[in-house]
Design an enzyme around this catalytic site. Structure first.
Site, PDB file in Angstrom:
ATOM      1  N   ARG A 196       0.647  -1.087   0.011  1.00 53.98           N
ATOM      2  CA  ARG A 196       0.008   0.055   0.059  1.00 53.98           C
ATOM      3  C   ARG A 196       1.001   1.135  -0.105  1.00 53.98           C
ATOM      4  NH1 ARG A 196      -3.063   3.306   4.700  1.00 53.98           N
ATOM      5  NH2 ARG A 196      -3.744   4.574   3.451  1.00 53.98           N
ATOM      6  N   HIS A 202      -3.396  10.915   0.587  1.00 51.43           N
ATOM      7  CA  HIS A 202      -2.805  10.793   1.952  1.00 51.43           C
ATOM      8  C   HIS A 202      -2.278  12.253   2.139  1.00 51.43           C
ATOM      9  CE1 HIS A 202      -1.125   7.427   4.904  1.00 51.43           C
ATOM     10  NE2 HIS A 202      -0.944   8.505   5.520  1.00 51.43           N
ATOM     11  N   ASN A 237      -7.410   1.653   9.938  1.00 49.15           N
ATOM     12  CA  ASN A 237      -6.008   1.893  10.746  1.00 49.15           C
ATOM     13  C   ASN A 237      -6.380   2.068  12.158  1.00 49.15           C
ATOM     14  OD1 ASN A 237      -5.499   2.328   7.880  1.00 49.15           O
ATOM     15  ND2 ASN A 237      -4.892   4.468   8.110  1.00 49.15           N
ATOM     16  N   GLU A 269      -3.470  -0.010   8.224  1.00 47.86           N
ATOM     17  CA  GLU A 269      -2.285   0.433   8.920  1.00 47.86           C
ATOM     18  C   GLU A 269      -2.362  -0.200  10.343  1.00 47.86           C
ATOM     19  OE1 GLU A 269      -1.329   4.695   9.078  1.00 47.86           O
ATOM     20  OE2 GLU A 269      -1.875   4.721   6.936  1.00 47.86           O
TER      21      GLU A 269
END
Ligand code: BGC
Length: 455
Positions: free
Chosen positions: A85, A129, A304, A368
């Site tokens: 990723r 991001h 995450n 994550e």
């Protein structure tokens, strides 16, 4: 954690076909801030604001991944990753955020994708991001509804180029953190301290997610589309006062988790009256049809997870927020970020999502999870962290949650936002003076875990 956790082969088995991966993000690793016609992002601007980032660190060079990506893919191959990723830098592809496409920017991601595929690793790009093109910030950034439309156009440009080889896509990374740190408190780019006036940023990001989901599906017929949400179980301390503290926990859960999961999975926003929002259109921000766009079915929910959050009722009843963040009383291990290490929080989070959304919860991917630890190659505490959290996922799977994959944060030590290079999350140590990469003990542990899960 017991000593057996060091033995990767004794980790509980995840179902066959479970995807093992690692995560990174463009601004945190690429460097090459001005290479090949790249435009400025809000992080390029923010890092130059005095005092914004510890010791004035910047991502100008970071891990120099833009030049060294083949070396990094070779490391991933040594790990035996199924998937990687990474994120694309929007201003590398569209320097002004919209309009003119920079072919050299797209070429870079094209080469990265090919190199991953050659290594047998499935590329799993995230479109956003946090490094918004500065030109779009100049027009209001995510406070401006138009940014959602620019995001969908950018998704189309990228999907048309990479969609012949990339099937799994992630739209946004952690819209909660981007809204609260970037626009609420001003500790991340773009550095606005608007407090609750930042709420439209949530809706505009979610609208962007919905529009980009449609754009990806139009350009890539077999696309698998996910979003990566930061989620946290909300906990009370043992001395909690029943009603006040429970109300604070509820309010925090609404802001951190439900504001970003409900509209996607249930097609409606939670009650935001604790945040002064009594009108369901948020004063005209939420328009007719938006929730239908946002709640288009997804192929997976990216989660995450780092740690639970403890809250109490606000000490000051006149405070702007209906909760205070608190510390746990339990003596948990701590990371160098001082975050408590609480693997069972991940089981609680996953079963809680299943209980809340039931059949509407798509397969979950841990997009994550990882920890910052002191510099050095012998990172036993990181191995314990990973082993504990992977076991926590296995428990959730046993309890009926459909979890498909795990991407650890992070492959490499990298630019940790407002902390600069002071927090190290990598399986691979990076010497930022030379760019030299050295795998840590946790790298060997994760490699052995992946191999033993496959055998
Ligand atoms: C972010 C990463 C960050 C990590 C550790 C997540 O919130 O997506 O970019 O490095 O946490 O702080």
């Amino acid at each position: 954690m017991t000593t057996s956790s060091i033995d990767a082969t004794r980790s509980p088995r995840l179902p066959a076909g479970f995807v093992w991966g690692a995560s990174t993000a463009a601004y945190q690793i690429e460097g090459a801030a001005e290479a090949d016609g790249k435009g400025a992002s809000i992080w390029d601007t923010f890092v130059r604001r005095p005092g914004a980032v510890r010791d004035g660190h910047t991502g100008d060079i970071a891990c120099d991944h833009h030049r060294r990506f083949e070396e990094d893919v070779a490391l991933m191959r040594r790990l035996g990753l199924d998937a990687y990723r990474f994120s694309l830098s929007w201003p590398r592809v569209l320097p002004a955020g919209a309009g003119r496409v920079e072919p050299r920017g797209l070429d870079f991601y094209d080469r990265l994708v090919d190199s991953l595929l050659d290594a047998g690793i499935e590329p799993t790009p995230t479109l956003f991001h946090w490094d918004l093109p500065q030109a779009l910030e100049d027009g209001g950034g995510w406070l401006n509804r138009e940014t959602a439309h620019r995001f969908a156009e950018y998704a189309t440009v990228v999907a048309e180029r990479l969609g012949d080889r990339v099937t799994r896509w992630i739209t946004l990374n952690e819209p909660f953190v981007h809204m609260s740190f970037g626009y609420g408190f001003g500790v991340h780019a773009p550095g606005h301290a608007l407090m609750l006036d930042a709420l439209p940023v949530a809706h505009h990001q979610l609208l962007g997610h919905g529009l980009a989901t449609a754009a990806l599906r139009a350009a890539v017929p077999n696309a698998q589309v996910l979003i990566a949400n930061n989620c946290t179980p909300v906990r009370l301390r043992p001395d909690a006062r029943r009603d006040e503290d429970a109300a604070a926990a509820h309010a925090y859960d609404v802001l951190h988790n439900r504001l970003f999961n409900d509209p996607i999975l249930s097609g409606s926003y939670p009650d935001l009256s604790a945040y002064g929002m009594t009108d369901s259109s948020w004063g005209g921000v939420v328009r007719e049809g938006d929730l239908a766009t946002i709640s288009a079915p997804l192929d997976g929910l990216g989660v995450n997870y780092y740690n639970p959050t403890w809250v109490t009722a606000p000490a000051d009843p006149a405070a702007a927020l209906p909760f205070d963040l608190a510390e746990p009383v339990e003596p948990y291990e701590r990371t160098t970020f001082d975050w408590p290490v609480v693997p069972d929080g991940l089981t609680e989070l996953l079963t809680g999502l299943q209980d809340r959304y039931g059949d509407r919860l798509p397969p979950v991917w841990i997009t994550e999870n990882g920890c910052s630890q002191p510099a050095g190659l012998h990172d036993r505490a990181r191995i314990d962290y990973l082993a504990g959290h992977i076991a926590a996922i296995a428990r959730a799977v046993d309890l009926g949650v459909d979890v498909r994959g795990y991407f650890t944060w992070s492959l490499l030590d990298n630019f940790e936002w407002a902390e600069g290079y002071h927090q190290r999350f990598g399986l691979v140590e990076v010497d930022f003076a030379t760019g030299r990469r050295t795998p840590r003990d946790s790298f060997g542990w994760y490699r052995d875990l992946i191999a033993s899960q496959r055998s």
